[in-house]
Design a protein around this motif. Structure first.
Motif, short mmCIF file in Angstrom:
data_model
loop_
_atom_site.label_atom_id
_atom_site.label_comp_id
_atom_site.label_asym_id
_atom_site.label_seq_id
_atom_site.Cartn_x
_atom_site.Cartn_y
_atom_site.Cartn_z
N ILE A 184 0.85 -1.21 0.00
CA ILE A 184 0.00 0.00 0.00
C ILE A 184 0.88 1.25 0.00
CG2 ILE A 184 -1.59 1.37 1.44
CD1 ILE A 184 -3.18 -1.14 1.92
N GLN A 185 1.95 1.23 0.77
CA GLN A 185 2.84 2.39 0.77
C GLN A 185 3.45 2.60 -0.62
OE1 GLN A 185 6.27 2.24 3.35
NE2 GLN A 185 6.45 4.45 3.40
N MET A 186 3.91 1.49 -1.20
CA MET A 186 4.50 1.53 -2.53
C MET A 186 3.54 2.16 -3.55
SD MET A 186 7.27 0.52 -3.73
CE MET A 186 8.19 -0.91 -4.14
N LEU A 187 2.26 1.85 -3.43
CA LEU A 187 1.26 2.32 -4.40
C LEU A 187 0.93 3.80 -4.23
CD1 LEU A 187 -1.19 -0.68 -4.22
CD2 LEU A 187 -0.29 0.22 -6.36
N THR A 188 1.29 4.37 -3.07
CA THR A 188 0.85 5.72 -2.74
C THR A 188 1.83 6.76 -3.27
OG1 THR A 188 -0.25 4.83 -0.79
CG2 THR A 188 0.08 7.21 -0.85
N GLU A 189 1.56 7.24 -4.46
CA GLU A 189 2.47 8.22 -5.06
C GLU A 189 2.32 9.59 -4.39
OE1 GLU A 189 1.94 8.78 -9.24
OE2 GLU A 189 3.60 10.20 -9.39
N HIS A 190 1.09 9.92 -4.00
CA HIS A 190 0.84 11.23 -3.39
C HIS A 190 -0.44 11.13 -2.59
CE1 HIS A 190 -2.01 11.41 -6.62
NE2 HIS A 190 -1.05 11.35 -7.52
N ASN A 191 -0.83 12.22 -1.97
CA ASN A 191 -1.96 12.12 -1.04
C ASN A 191 -3.33 12.25 -1.71
OD1 ASN A 191 -2.02 14.83 -1.51
ND2 ASN A 191 -2.06 15.44 0.65
N LYS A 192 -3.36 12.13 -3.02
CA LYS A 192 -4.64 11.95 -3.70
C LYS A 192 -4.71 10.56 -4.32
CE LYS A 192 -7.43 14.90 -4.15
NZ LYS A 192 -8.59 15.15 -3.23
N THR A 193 -3.74 9.72 -3.99
CA THR A 193 -3.78 8.33 -4.46
C THR A 193 -4.93 7.62 -3.74
OG1 THR A 193 -1.39 8.30 -4.76
CG2 THR A 193 -2.50 6.16 -4.60
N GLY A 194 -5.81 7.03 -4.51
CA GLY A 194 -6.95 6.33 -3.92
C GLY A 194 -6.79 4.82 -4.00
N ILE A 195 -7.21 4.13 -2.95
CA ILE A 195 -7.19 2.67 -2.95
C ILE A 195 -8.56 2.19 -2.49
CG2 ILE A 195 -6.09 0.62 -1.94
CD1 ILE A 195 -3.48 2.03 -2.16
N MET A 196 -9.17 1.34 -3.31
CA MET A 196 -10.53 0.89 -3.01
C MET A 196 -10.48 -0.19 -1.93
SD MET A 196 -12.20 0.76 -6.84
CE MET A 196 -13.88 0.85 -6.19
N GLY A 245 -11.29 14.09 -8.09
CA GLY A 245 -9.86 14.33 -8.21
C GLY A 245 -9.00 13.28 -7.53
N VAL A 246 -9.62 12.21 -7.05
CA VAL A 246 -8.82 11.14 -6.45
C VAL A 246 -8.26 10.26 -7.56
CG1 VAL A 246 -8.86 9.15 -4.89
CG2 VAL A 246 -10.23 11.19 -4.36
N ASP A 247 -6.99 9.96 -7.46
CA ASP A 247 -6.29 9.17 -8.48
C ASP A 247 -6.32 7.71 -8.03
OD1 ASP A 247 -4.57 8.18 -10.35
OD2 ASP A 247 -2.90 9.54 -9.89
N VAL A 248 -7.40 7.00 -8.39
CA VAL A 248 -7.62 5.65 -7.86
C VAL A 248 -6.70 4.66 -8.58
CG1 VAL A 248 -9.32 3.89 -7.27
CG2 VAL A 248 -10.02 6.30 -7.47
N ARG A 249 -5.92 3.91 -7.82
CA ARG A 249 -4.86 3.08 -8.39
C ARG A 249 -5.04 1.59 -8.13
NH1 ARG A 249 0.23 6.18 -8.69
NH2 ARG A 249 -0.46 8.17 -9.54
N ALA A 250 -5.79 1.24 -7.09
CA ALA A 250 -5.80 -0.17 -6.70
C ALA A 250 -7.11 -0.54 -6.02
CB ALA A 250 -4.63 -0.46 -5.76
N LEU A 251 -7.37 -1.84 -6.00
CA LEU A 251 -8.58 -2.38 -5.37
C LEU A 251 -8.17 -3.50 -4.42
CD1 LEU A 251 -11.73 -2.94 -5.25
CD2 LEU A 251 -11.37 -4.48 -7.19
N VAL A 252 -8.62 -3.40 -3.17
CA VAL A 252 -8.38 -4.46 -2.19
C VAL A 252 -9.60 -5.37 -2.11
CG1 VAL A 252 -8.07 -4.98 0.27
CG2 VAL A 252 -6.89 -3.00 -0.76
N ILE A 253 -9.36 -6.68 -2.23
CA ILE A 253 -10.42 -7.67 -1.98
C ILE A 253 -9.94 -8.60 -0.88
CG2 ILE A 253 -11.77 -9.57 -2.93
CD1 ILE A 253 -12.45 -7.50 -4.74
N ILE A 254 -10.80 -8.86 0.09
CA ILE A 254 -10.48 -9.85 1.12
C ILE A 254 -11.35 -11.07 0.84
CG2 ILE A 254 -10.26 -10.27 3.60
CD1 ILE A 254 -10.49 -7.20 4.00
N ASN A 255 -10.72 -12.17 0.47
CA ASN A 255 -11.48 -13.37 0.07
C ASN A 255 -10.76 -14.63 0.54
OD1 ASN A 255 -13.51 -14.89 -1.37
ND2 ASN A 255 -11.89 -15.39 -2.85
#
Lengths: 511, 511
Positions: A184-196, A245-255
């Motif tokens: 998650i840290q790696m994916l966070t380029e800036h503070n508008k990086t969104g993760i679902m 304006g959120v730059d959505v980059r990833a999706l988390v699934i718990i399965n």
């Protein structure tokens, strides 16, 4: 401009008013490091699984040592999936091998005869093989984990999925949590990086997003459809966040799901992968409960890796991280902090950066690595230890399944409560109806209504659960998460206590 | 205004040009997560101990398995303090206890007679005591660490220092590194937060500062004064940083020093504490080498806690974090990732936040915790295992001391090299003179001159050291760090190889 938004947010969130803080710092305790001057993102992070309820539970547990007037004789920690804390027996073979790796002196020729009275031959030979590959378990290993163990994990994944796995794309981790945090840290380029993230979710995700200053982009699991996942809902969520304006980059699934216990169908998984592909999202698959599957015929587990590979060329570039752990399943070795992370279709330069970041922490602990090896390569038919291994795993599984069903039935019989059955994982997440009077009382106590309910349960029964507000839930609905891990011979008593408490609570706060 | 500076720095460092990045992202690999789109602070962090040299060393080590033409028969990893990798034997008693905790079945009545042939009685009773306090080592523990072990650590600190220690202010950690990382993050309120670090330093510090976006405020250790610490230099450093708008909050001291090996005098430590007090700096004391003390009469180890307490009421509020580890000393159990962190005079609200952040990672691994217990409470005189314990510790210590002296002598005999003796720790940090020709050749190879030298050493001898540029050094001086951990019976050969290489290198690049 987006950049203006970033600036404003970062300035207010991370910096505050330096002059004011300096004043506060000198005025109050005289300390340099205070709640006012510390890292603001740490301050804002929340982690309910070990929050206010468990802290109170700990205090009660201490109090019980001298005070017998509490009305219960032990605190039952159902706030956390920690099977061995509730006396689940470890798998014998795993512990035998681990103990021999710990004390290689036992393997010397002069001890062999004595040793053979205490250890089966296959545990001894397995330990010898591991030590040959590891050297000493007291040495730092390769930062990605011991190469031979990563090779074994790759073979396990290949057997499970029927598709190749690359040991160089596998990182051993300290439990799944540390892998999740790094990715998650790696994916966070800036503070508008969104993760679902799903709602309800395991709060590791919201806490980590908060710590790295990323934006949680929430999508709802559908309680009425057995906590299923609706692609239209995912789409609405990503669109509305991007519009802001959120730059959505990833999706988390718990399965299988945590706290919700659902196990996704292969069809649903294909839709999710297709959605990620269309929306250019990296998929993070938390698959730590992959062997906690209670309806294996109707709801078997499929890994996202397997489903992705089965979908052919179009998806050959879809990025996926999959997480696994030694803490769950029938292994339940939580204290060991073992796990792994498989990177699928991840850019080579990013893999190098993951390696670098792993190297700053030197290596995952070697005991955890050994358990990953054992979990992914247990005894097989024909091995001396296989019958015992199989009977232990079957017994734990059978008991978990019975307890899951029994607790769901118990919850469904409570006034105003409904509960989906657990298709997988270790938890139930019942929905409870709370009266206006109870909600008002919670407000007076400065608590969320479900936290108020859970605290009342803890104080009257010693049972510690986590309120739904710690995981997220639809507004004006109330839930709690409970493991079904209390020992089977105490389970009826455990259910009775909850039933009795619930009746009292409902009676006390009836509108 | 300071705030403007923050904004500009953060914007450029963390965000970049979004439009450009989006273009790059779609243009190159087609991946979402690339070196261009990943977290910029991770990208910029460096960690030389496991950097380019060790990666090449790993590759050579692999190559050696099939290729016998390299001119050496093994790679000697002197880049990292990893004693058991170089065949240092673990302490028998520690491993015996740990192996019994791993396999409690052995402790059953029916196994006792057989067990007594393999284990001394005090190892058995110690394991029983630990298991009584822990429950199962497969369970998550308290997030701060097992209470009984924290109590034992507190008693150890009290015995060491003669001043009380509070178990509630002790956190068990996954090695010292994770404690250091958490505390540095905690201290970083914003990206102008400055933390003073020595030059040369252990690169965990620079890497962590880089990851949390804090400002490294460097102060130099004085090579000519046996790597001593000059308060006037500290003062100059803090003043000049503050004049530039850096909000300096803390000072890191590594004592005994890494990579430099000095052991501070009590007088010098008092000055440092007084400096922190005057300048309102939290003191971070990295004391992981506290038992690696090679001149115990002239340069004994004093903990900063003890010196602070001895300085009386005026300093009663001085904030201190002290770090210790099971990886160093004569224990050398690196792979286990055990350690602790003592918080002295830290605000209670900050301690609660530290607890919260620990709880997100659930708990430090329990095997590491057990080793902390054993390290801080080893067998004592009168115990059955004491004679063996003592003889093992003495043998390791004696050998380390001899090897430290021998390697320093070897370095001091090299043309153009000087090397301070190791008063403590596990490393030497010789200074080497490189010719203009060598510096030009390094430039051609795109490497720092000392990295070029270290790479040449690796390629010709198989000895892997870390160039001084990975730790920081005065400009236009060149160093490398080497452990003195190669096995004693191979040590002369190890020294000979370095001497031979150095001669060749100096000859080849003579101006």
């Amino acid at each position: 401009m987006l950049r203006t938004i970033y600036r404003a947010t970062q300035t207010s969130a991370r910096i505050g008013n330096t002059a004011r803080l300096l004043a506060v710092r000198h005025a109050s305790s005289g300390k340099v490091l205070t709640i006012e001057t510390m890292h603001p993102l740490i301050k804002q992070a929340e982690y309910a699984v070990r929050g206010a309820l468990p802290i109170r539970a700990e205090a009660l547990s201490k109090q019980l040592k001298t005070d017998k007037t509490l009305g219960f004789d032990r605190v039952v920690f159902c706030n956390i999936g920690n099977p061995q804390q509730l006396n689940q027996k470890p798998i014998t073979f795993f512990r035998q091998v681990a103990s021999l790796c710990e004390n290689p002196e036992l393997l010397k020729a002069e001890n062999r005869e004595t040793l053979s009275k205490l250890y089966p031959a296959d545990a001894i030979s397995r330990a010898e093989l591991l030590l040959k590959n590891i050297g000493s378990i007291g040495a730092y290993s390769h930062s990605k984990g011991i190469p031979a163990i990563r090779e074994n994990v790759a073979k396990f994944i290949e057997r499970r999925d029927g598709y190749p796995a690359n040991p160089d794309h596998i990182f051993l981790t300290q439990g799944a949590s540390s892998g999740v945090q790094t990715v998650i840290q790696m994916l966070t380029e800036h503070n508008k990086t969104g993760i679902m993230i799903p709602i309800p979710q395991y709060p590791l995700y919201s806490a980590t997003l908060s710590l790295v200053d990323a934006v949680p982009v929430e999508y709802y699991l559908n309680e009425k459809a057995a906590w299923g996942l609706d692609i239209a809902d995912l789409k609405r969520s990503v669109d509305s966040s991007r519009a802001k304006g959120v730059d959505v980059r990833a999706l988390v699934i718990i399965n299988p799901g945590n706290p919700t216990g659902q196990c996704l169908t292969e069809e649903n998984m294909r839709q999710i992968i297709d959605f990620c592909h269309q929306e250019r999202l990296v998929l993070l698959a938390d698959e730590v409960y992959q062997t906690n599957i209670y309806q294996p015929e109707s709801r078997p587990f499929h890994s996202f890796k397997k489903v992705l590979r089965s979908m052919g060329e179009k998806y050959h570039n879809q990025e996926l991280f999959s997480f696994h752990s030694t803490s769950k399943g029938m292994v339940g070795e939580c204290g060991r902090r073992g796990g792994y992370l498989e990177c699928v279709n991840i850019d080579e330069a990013v893999l190098e950066q993951l390696y670098k970041i792993a190297s700053i922490s030197l290596c995952p602990n070697v005991h955890g690595q050994i358990m990953v090896d054992l979990m992914t390569n247990p005894p097989v038919e024909g091995d001396e230890s296989y019958p015992q291994y199989k009977s232990e795993v079957d017994a734990i599984f059978g008991s978990l399944k019975r307890r899951a069903a029994k607790l769901a039935a118990c919850f469904n019989n409570l006034e105003g409560a409904t509960c989906n059955e657990a298709e997988g994982a270790m938890y139930l997440f019942p929905r409870i109806t709370l009266s206006s009077k109870a909600i008002a009382a919670a407000k007076d106590a400065g608590m969320a209504p479900d936290a108020f309910y859970a605290m009342a349960m803890l104080e009257s029964t010693g049972v510690c659960v986590v309120p739904g507000s710690g995981f997220g839930q639809e507004s004006n609905t109330w839930h709690f998460r409970s493991t079904f891990l209390p020992e089977e011979h105490l389970f009826d008593d455990f259910c009775d206590k909850i039933v009795k408490f619930h009746k009292q609570f409902m009676g006390k706060y009836r509108d």
